[in-house]
Design a protein around this motif. Structure first.
Motif, PDB file in Angstrom:
ATOM      1  N   VAL A 149       0.843  -1.201   0.000  1.00 49.65           N
ATOM      2  CA  VAL A 149       0.000   0.000   0.000  1.00 49.65           C
ATOM      3  C   VAL A 149       0.875   1.246   0.000  1.00 49.65           C
ATOM      4  CG1 VAL A 149      -1.593   1.372   1.421  1.00 49.65           C
ATOM      5  CG2 VAL A 149      -2.060  -1.047   1.017  1.00 49.65           C
ATOM      6  N   ARG A 150       1.869   1.270   0.858  1.00 47.44           N
ATOM      7  CA  ARG A 150       2.765   2.443   0.907  1.00 47.44           C
ATOM      8  C   ARG A 150       3.469   2.644  -0.432  1.00 47.44           C
ATOM      9  NH1 ARG A 150       3.783   0.438   6.078  1.00 47.44           N
ATOM     10  NH2 ARG A 150       5.773  -0.502   5.468  1.00 47.44           N
ATOM     11  N   ARG A 151       3.933   1.560  -1.028  1.00 47.71           N
ATOM     12  CA  ARG A 151       4.620   1.677  -2.327  1.00 47.71           C
ATOM     13  C   ARG A 151       3.676   2.181  -3.412  1.00 47.71           C
ATOM     14  NH1 ARG A 151       8.042  -3.973  -2.479  1.00 47.71           N
ATOM     15  NH2 ARG A 151       9.490  -3.443  -0.805  1.00 47.71           N
ATOM     16  N   LEU A 152       2.464   1.656  -3.437  1.00 49.63           N
ATOM     17  CA  LEU A 152       1.496   2.113  -4.446  1.00 49.63           C
ATOM     18  C   LEU A 152       1.168   3.583  -4.272  1.00 49.63           C
ATOM     19  CD1 LEU A 152      -1.210  -0.674  -4.942  1.00 49.63           C
ATOM     20  CD2 LEU A 152       0.329   0.270  -6.646  1.00 49.63           C
ATOM     21  N   ARG A 153       0.966   4.004  -3.038  1.00 51.57           N
ATOM     22  CA  ARG A 153       0.658   5.417  -2.782  1.00 51.57           C
ATOM     23  C   ARG A 153       1.827   6.307  -3.174  1.00 51.57           C
ATOM     24  NH1 ARG A 153      -2.711   4.180   2.529  1.00 51.57           N
ATOM     25  NH2 ARG A 153      -4.729   3.980   1.511  1.00 51.57           N
ATOM     26  N   LYS A 154       3.031   5.858  -2.883  1.00 48.86           N
ATOM     27  CA  LYS A 154       4.220   6.629  -3.258  1.00 48.86           C
ATOM     28  C   LYS A 154       4.331   6.732  -4.779  1.00 48.86           C
ATOM     29  CE  LYS A 154       9.195   6.904  -2.610  1.00 48.86           C
ATOM     30  NZ  LYS A 154      10.392   6.259  -2.061  1.00 48.86           N
ATOM     31  N   GLN A 155       4.095   5.613  -5.460  1.00 52.11           N
ATOM     32  CA  GLN A 155       4.140   5.609  -6.927  1.00 52.11           C
ATOM     33  C   GLN A 155       3.079   6.537  -7.501  1.00 52.11           C
ATOM     34  OE1 GLN A 155       3.708   1.562  -8.129  1.00 52.11           O
ATOM     35  NE2 GLN A 155       5.563   0.932  -7.076  1.00 52.11           N
ATOM     36  N   ALA A 156       1.895   6.529  -6.910  1.00 45.65           N
ATOM     37  CA  ALA A 156       0.819   7.398  -7.390  1.00 45.65           C
ATOM     38  C   ALA A 156       1.214   8.858  -7.212  1.00 45.65           C
ATOM     39  CB  ALA A 156      -0.472   7.085  -6.649  1.00 45.65           C
ATOM     40  N   ASP A 157       1.865   9.162  -6.095  1.00 45.20           N
ATOM     41  CA  ASP A 157       2.318  10.530  -5.845  1.00 45.20           C
ATOM     42  C   ASP A 157       3.406  10.943  -6.828  1.00 45.20           C
ATOM     43  OD1 ASP A 157       0.539  10.719  -3.754  1.00 45.20           O
ATOM     44  OD2 ASP A 157       2.047  10.348  -2.201  1.00 45.20           O
ATOM     45  N   GLU A 158       4.267   9.975  -7.183  1.00 41.01           N
ATOM     46  CA  GLU A 158       5.372  10.264  -8.102  1.00 41.01           C
ATOM     47  C   GLU A 158       4.961  10.109  -9.557  1.00 41.01           C
ATOM     48  OE1 GLU A 158       8.383   7.550  -6.886  1.00 41.01           O
ATOM     49  OE2 GLU A 158       8.845   8.641  -5.052  1.00 41.01           O
ATOM     50  N   GLY A 159       3.869   9.394  -9.790  1.00 34.29           N
ATOM     51  CA  GLY A 159       3.407   9.170 -11.150  1.00 34.29           C
ATOM     52  C   GLY A 159       4.222   8.180 -11.928  1.00 34.29           C
ATOM     53  N   SER A 160       4.878   7.221 -11.224  1.00 40.37           N
ATOM     54  CA  SER A 160       5.710   6.240 -11.905  1.00 40.37           C
ATOM     55  C   SER A 160       5.091   4.862 -11.829  1.00 40.37           C
ATOM     56  CB  SER A 160       7.110   6.206 -11.287  1.00 40.37           C
ATOM     57  OG  SER A 160       7.048   5.767  -9.953  1.00 40.37           O
ATOM     58  N   PRO A 161       4.957   4.170 -12.969  1.00 36.46           N
ATOM     59  CA  PRO A 161       4.415   2.811 -12.955  1.00 36.46           C
ATOM     60  C   PRO A 161       5.482   1.793 -12.595  1.00 36.46           C
ATOM     61  CG  PRO A 161       4.834   3.500 -15.210  1.00 36.46           C
ATOM     62  CD  PRO A 161       5.197   4.662 -14.308  1.00 36.46           C
TER      63      PRO A 161
END
Length: 117
Positions: free
Chosen positions: A100-112
């Protein structure tokens, strides 16, 4: 090999052995085969048949994340964390919290990226 396993497992669908474990196993093989959308369908069916199947919630989240469905993946992981905590499956809950933390961080950074990597 995975294709043969998928075919064997699919033959069992609708029979007396059709349950959460069969759906989980089939979903796992679809993930290995590189088809996360098909895997997600199997994991959804697994958790529908056994809402307390924390491993299925975890792989449902992964399959959804792998198929680009971030919001759905987060929801699956959050439900999985709740289920795992209720069952005392602390390790699964911790792993899903990391995803969950990784997905949220990726969403914030916009990186798939793969959150379970």
């Amino acid at each position: 090999m995975t294709t043969a396993i998928i075919a064997s497992l699919e033959k069992l669908l609708g029979g007396p052995r059709d349950g959460a474990l069969l759906r989980y196993s089939l979903g796992n093989e679809w993930l290995k085969a590189g088809n996360p959308a098909q895997a997600a369908d199997c994991f959804r069916e697994a958790v529908k048949r056994d809402e307390r199947y924390s491993a299925a919630w975890k792989l449902l989240g992964k399959a959804l994340a792998d198929s680009g469905q971030t919001d759905e993946a987060l929801a699956a992981y959050e439900q999985g964390i709740q289920v795992a905590n209720e069952k005392g499956d602390i390790q699964a809950a911790k792993e899903m919290a990391v995803f969950v933390r990784r997905l949220r961080k990726q969403a914030d950074e916009g990186s798939p990226q793969d959150p379970s990597a």
